[in-house]
Design a protein around this motif. Structure first.
Motif, mmCIF file in Angstrom:
data_model
loop_
_atom_site.group_PDB
_atom_site.id
_atom_site.type_symbol
_atom_site.label_atom_id
_atom_site.label_comp_id
_atom_site.label_asym_id
_atom_site.label_seq_id
_atom_site.Cartn_x
_atom_site.Cartn_y
_atom_site.Cartn_z
ATOM 1 N N THR A 1 0.854 -1.178 0.000
ATOM 2 C CA THR A 1 0.000 0.000 0.000
ATOM 3 C C THR A 1 0.893 1.231 0.000
ATOM 4 O O THR A 1 1.870 1.285 0.741
ATOM 5 C CB THR A 1 -0.910 0.014 1.244
ATOM 6 N N ILE A 2 0.526 2.209 -0.806
ATOM 7 C CA ILE A 2 1.297 3.453 -0.896
ATOM 8 C C ILE A 2 0.456 4.570 -0.285
ATOM 9 O O ILE A 2 -0.694 4.782 -0.679
ATOM 10 C CB ILE A 2 1.643 3.782 -2.353
ATOM 11 N N ALA B 1 0.116 5.627 -8.514
ATOM 12 C CA ALA B 1 1.571 5.719 -8.393
ATOM 13 C C ALA B 1 2.186 4.623 -9.262
ATOM 14 O O ALA B 1 1.642 3.522 -9.375
ATOM 15 C CB ALA B 1 2.001 5.558 -6.942
ATOM 16 N N THR B 2 3.316 4.905 -9.877
ATOM 17 C CA THR B 2 4.004 3.923 -10.716
ATOM 18 C C THR B 2 4.888 3.049 -9.841
ATOM 19 O O THR B 2 5.746 3.547 -9.128
ATOM 20 C CB THR B 2 4.869 4.632 -11.768
ATOM 21 N N LEU C 1 9.068 -5.503 -14.220
ATOM 22 C CA LEU C 1 7.614 -5.575 -14.107
ATOM 23 C C LEU C 1 7.122 -4.221 -13.631
ATOM 24 O O LEU C 1 7.853 -3.491 -12.961
ATOM 25 C CB LEU C 1 7.197 -6.653 -13.098
ATOM 26 N N GLY C 2 5.873 -3.891 -13.922
ATOM 27 C CA GLY C 2 5.343 -2.621 -13.474
ATOM 28 C C GLY C 2 3.839 -2.645 -13.336
ATOM 29 O O GLY C 2 3.147 -3.326 -14.101
ATOM 30 N N VAL C 3 3.328 -1.910 -12.347
ATOM 31 C CA VAL C 3 1.895 -1.761 -12.126
ATOM 32 C C VAL C 3 1.634 -0.342 -11.629
ATOM 33 O O VAL C 3 2.559 0.381 -11.262
ATOM 34 C CB VAL C 3 1.336 -2.782 -11.103
ATOM 35 N N ASN D 1 -3.246 0.453 -3.229
ATOM 36 C CA ASN D 1 -2.749 -0.927 -3.190
ATOM 37 C C ASN D 1 -2.113 -1.326 -4.518
ATOM 38 O O ASN D 1 -2.536 -0.884 -5.583
ATOM 39 C CB ASN D 1 -3.891 -1.896 -2.882
ATOM 40 N N PHE D 2 -1.107 -2.195 -4.427
ATOM 41 C CA PHE D 2 -0.493 -2.785 -5.614
ATOM 42 C C PHE D 2 -0.144 -4.229 -5.300
ATOM 43 O O PHE D 2 -0.053 -4.625 -4.145
ATOM 44 C CB PHE D 2 0.748 -1.999 -6.056
#
Length: 156
Positions: free
Chosen positions: A39-40, A51-52, A64-66, A73-74
């Motif tokens: 979580t950010i 957010a990247t 990898l990226g989301v 959340n990510f």
């Protein structure tokens, strides 16, 4: 004699059983994959959306990226054990960098707090001047459409 043969058969079965269990455990370890959840948030503990989040395997170099969701959340799934470089960026905040070792504790959720930063740029000056030119003086084709035609087009 029967006793000796019986013991040899039991010993062989026991060895096969131990070997089978060892192979199954080894396969499980080889194919073990893990997830990263996080979580950010900002300094006020508010979620940061979009957010990247970049994750780079230090062993394979596979990036990898989301983007974080509306709750900040990510998640990265099906990751192989190893070392990863985590990088999080968002406009107006300092970027976050960390090295993560997988597997992590089961159910662990990373909580990452981004610090705000000010962006100082040079002044931008926008100026305009009024001109005395009329539409008929402009060297560009201009077509005037009467309001009746516009209303007629809307009702069609």
């Amino acid at each position: 004699m029967k006793f000796i043969i019986s013991c040899m058969i039991k010993g062989t079965i026991l060895k096969i059983l131990i070997l089978t269990i060892t192979i199954l455990l080894s396969i499980n370890i080889v194919f073990a994959q893990t997830n990263i959840n996080g979580t950010i948030i900002n300094e006020e503990n508010e979620a940061i959306q979009s957010a990247t989040v970049k994750l780079n395997s230090l062993s394979s170099g596979k990036p990898l990226g989301v983007l974080s969701d509306e709750n900040g959340n990510f998640q990265f799934t099906s990751l192989e054990p190893g070392l990863y470089q985590l990088n999080i960026t968002y406009v107006g905040y300092k970027s976050y960098d960390d090295t993560i070792s997988l597997p992590m504790a089961e159910g662990k959720i990373l909580e990452i707090k981004l610090e705000s930063t000010s962006i100082e740029k040079e002044d931008v000056v926008i100026s305009a001047s009024r001109t005395n030119r009329t539409i008929s003086d402009v060297p560009v084709r201009v077509e005037l459409i009467p309001s009746e035609e516009i209303e007629e087009g809307i009702t069609m």
